[in-house]
Design an enzyme around this catalytic site. Sequence first.
Site, PDB file in Angstrom:
ATOM      1  N   TYR A  33       0.827  -1.200   0.000  1.00  0.00           N
ATOM      2  CA  TYR A  33       0.000   0.000   0.000  1.00  0.00           C
ATOM      3  C   TYR A  33       0.866   1.257   0.000  1.00  0.00           C
ATOM      4  O   TYR A  33       2.081   1.203   0.244  1.00  0.00           O
ATOM      5  CB  TYR A  33      -0.960   0.000   1.189  1.00  0.00           C
ATOM      6  CG  TYR A  33      -0.350   0.398   2.520  1.00  0.00           C
ATOM      7  CD1 TYR A  33      -0.616   1.641   3.087  1.00  0.00           C
ATOM      8  CD2 TYR A  33       0.479  -0.476   3.225  1.00  0.00           C
ATOM      9  CE1 TYR A  33      -0.070   2.003   4.307  1.00  0.00           C
ATOM     10  CE2 TYR A  33       1.025  -0.120   4.440  1.00  0.00           C
ATOM     11  CZ  TYR A  33       0.745   1.126   4.988  1.00  0.00           C
ATOM     12  OH  TYR A  33       1.295   1.485   6.193  1.00  0.00           O
ATOM     13  N   ARG A  52       8.151   4.273  -4.744  1.00  0.00           N
ATOM     14  CA  ARG A  52       8.217   3.252  -3.694  1.00  0.00           C
ATOM     15  C   ARG A  52       7.209   2.135  -3.949  1.00  0.00           C
ATOM     16  O   ARG A  52       7.486   0.961  -3.676  1.00  0.00           O
ATOM     17  CB  ARG A  52       7.985   3.873  -2.314  1.00  0.00           C
ATOM     18  CG  ARG A  52       8.173   2.865  -1.182  1.00  0.00           C
ATOM     19  CD  ARG A  52       8.141   3.507   0.178  1.00  0.00           C
ATOM     20  NE  ARG A  52       6.863   4.154   0.445  1.00  0.00           N
ATOM     21  CZ  ARG A  52       6.613   4.882   1.526  1.00  0.00           C
ATOM     22  NH1 ARG A  52       7.555   5.056   2.450  1.00  0.00           N
ATOM     23  NH2 ARG A  52       5.432   5.449   1.713  1.00  0.00           N
ATOM     24  N   ARG A 100      -7.686 -20.453  -1.676  1.00  0.00           N
ATOM     25  CA  ARG A 100      -6.713 -20.303  -0.597  1.00  0.00           C
ATOM     26  C   ARG A 100      -5.615 -21.359  -0.707  1.00  0.00           C
ATOM     27  O   ARG A 100      -5.873 -22.557  -0.606  1.00  0.00           O
ATOM     28  CB  ARG A 100      -7.400 -20.406   0.766  1.00  0.00           C
ATOM     29  CG  ARG A 100      -6.487 -20.003   1.914  1.00  0.00           C
ATOM     30  CD  ARG A 100      -7.144 -20.189   3.275  1.00  0.00           C
ATOM     31  NE  ARG A 100      -6.297 -19.649   4.317  1.00  0.00           N
ATOM     32  CZ  ARG A 100      -5.214 -20.244   4.824  1.00  0.00           C
ATOM     33  NH1 ARG A 100      -4.854 -21.435   4.369  1.00  0.00           N
ATOM     34  NH2 ARG A 100      -4.514 -19.667   5.784  1.00  0.00           N
ATOM     35  N   LYS A 148       6.560  -1.911   1.786  1.00  0.00           N
ATOM     36  CA  LYS A 148       5.399  -1.327   2.460  1.00  0.00           C
ATOM     37  C   LYS A 148       4.188  -2.250   2.286  1.00  0.00           C
ATOM     38  O   LYS A 148       3.298  -1.998   1.460  1.00  0.00           O
ATOM     39  CB  LYS A 148       5.113   0.081   1.928  1.00  0.00           C
ATOM     40  CG  LYS A 148       4.163   0.884   2.826  1.00  0.00           C
ATOM     41  CD  LYS A 148       4.110   2.337   2.380  1.00  0.00           C
ATOM     42  CE  LYS A 148       3.128   3.149   3.208  1.00  0.00           C
ATOM     43  NZ  LYS A 148       3.571   3.322   4.615  1.00  0.00           N
ATOM     44  N   GLU A 180      12.297   2.331  14.261  1.00  0.00           N
ATOM     45  CA  GLU A 180      11.380   3.387  13.815  1.00  0.00           C
ATOM     46  C   GLU A 180      10.147   3.370  14.697  1.00  0.00           C
ATOM     47  O   GLU A 180      10.042   2.568  15.633  1.00  0.00           O
ATOM     48  CB  GLU A 180      10.995   3.169  12.350  1.00  0.00           C
ATOM     49  CG  GLU A 180      10.379   1.816  12.054  1.00  0.00           C
ATOM     50  CD  GLU A 180      10.249   1.543  10.556  1.00  0.00           C
ATOM     51  OE1 GLU A 180      10.310   2.480   9.756  1.00  0.00           O
ATOM     52  OE2 GLU A 180      10.061   0.350  10.196  1.00  0.00           O
ATOM     53  N   LEU A 205      11.258   1.212   7.070  1.00  0.00           N
ATOM     54  CA  LEU A 205      10.615   1.661   5.844  1.00  0.00           C
ATOM     55  C   LEU A 205      11.409   2.815   5.252  1.00  0.00           C
ATOM     56  O   LEU A 205      11.862   3.707   5.978  1.00  0.00           O
ATOM     57  CB  LEU A 205       9.177   2.108   6.133  1.00  0.00           C
ATOM     58  CG  LEU A 205       8.368   2.533   4.913  1.00  0.00           C
ATOM     59  CD1 LEU A 205       8.095   1.348   3.995  1.00  0.00           C
ATOM     60  CD2 LEU A 205       7.061   3.186   5.334  1.00  0.00           C
TER      61      LEU A 205
END
Length: 285
Positions: A33, A52, A100, A148, A180, A205
């Site tokens: 995301y 990114r 799945r 991310k 972080e 990140l």
Amino acid sequence: MTRIVYVNGAYRPETEAKVSVFDRGFLFADAVYEVTAVIGGKLIDFPGHCARLRRSLAELGLPSPATDDEILAIHRELVSRNALELGHVYLMVTRGEADRDFVFPKADTPPSFVLFTQRRDAIETREAEQGLKVASVPDLRWGRRDIKTVQLLYPSMAKMEAKRKGKDDAWFVENGTVTEGTSNNAYIVTHDGAIRTRALGHDILHGITRAALLKVAGELGLHVEERPFTIEEAQGAREAFVTSAGAFVTPVVEIDDVAVGDGRPGPIARRLRAAYLDVAIAEAL
């Protein structure tokens, strides 16, 4: 006003927007995301977020749902349809719908592509004015924090632990040093005025606001040191702060019940916040 969201090629009222229960983003958190801030109806640091996104997709072997120009157009359309002046646009790409199975689906499985907006009330918040109080927690996340992904359960748990302690946020600690925050990059200002933050790697990140902030700091003549620091160093620092697309530049005034500096937002963090916002707004798309 009903919010309009984008789902797999269509703009829909949020009450009608749906993805499959077999989507791998839902079943496996097999998704990435991005979050882009919006100020004055314009997108902040968009090229960096798009770059990114490309890197995250490549690292996970996820197919791209659109070109950069198409993604920009969708962002702008959502901002327009929702009359968004101040807030964020959230984007998510998953590996799509499949039975799945831990094995990835066929390479030609269409990815799921979802975007939505979220409003904010003001640029200047209580946190920006008064500063954040943070608690330290062990960093138990997976080793590829540079991607991310939507795997945000542990950061959410860490933030809730901080809230239970009466704090605003948490800083992760691994092998004795700060990595972080739960949703931001962390910094201290040393007593000689240097800005210190962890170097880029798999353990944090690669923040888009971080990159923009460090560029601004250099233009202001501030010295930047990219190396780890401990909680004790942070508690004894002149100032501390965090950066993210949501926080911009926000001071940290307390760490594990110890005041940083005089316990109030410091002048360097305030200066960096103002300078960053000036540049970001001027360059917004």
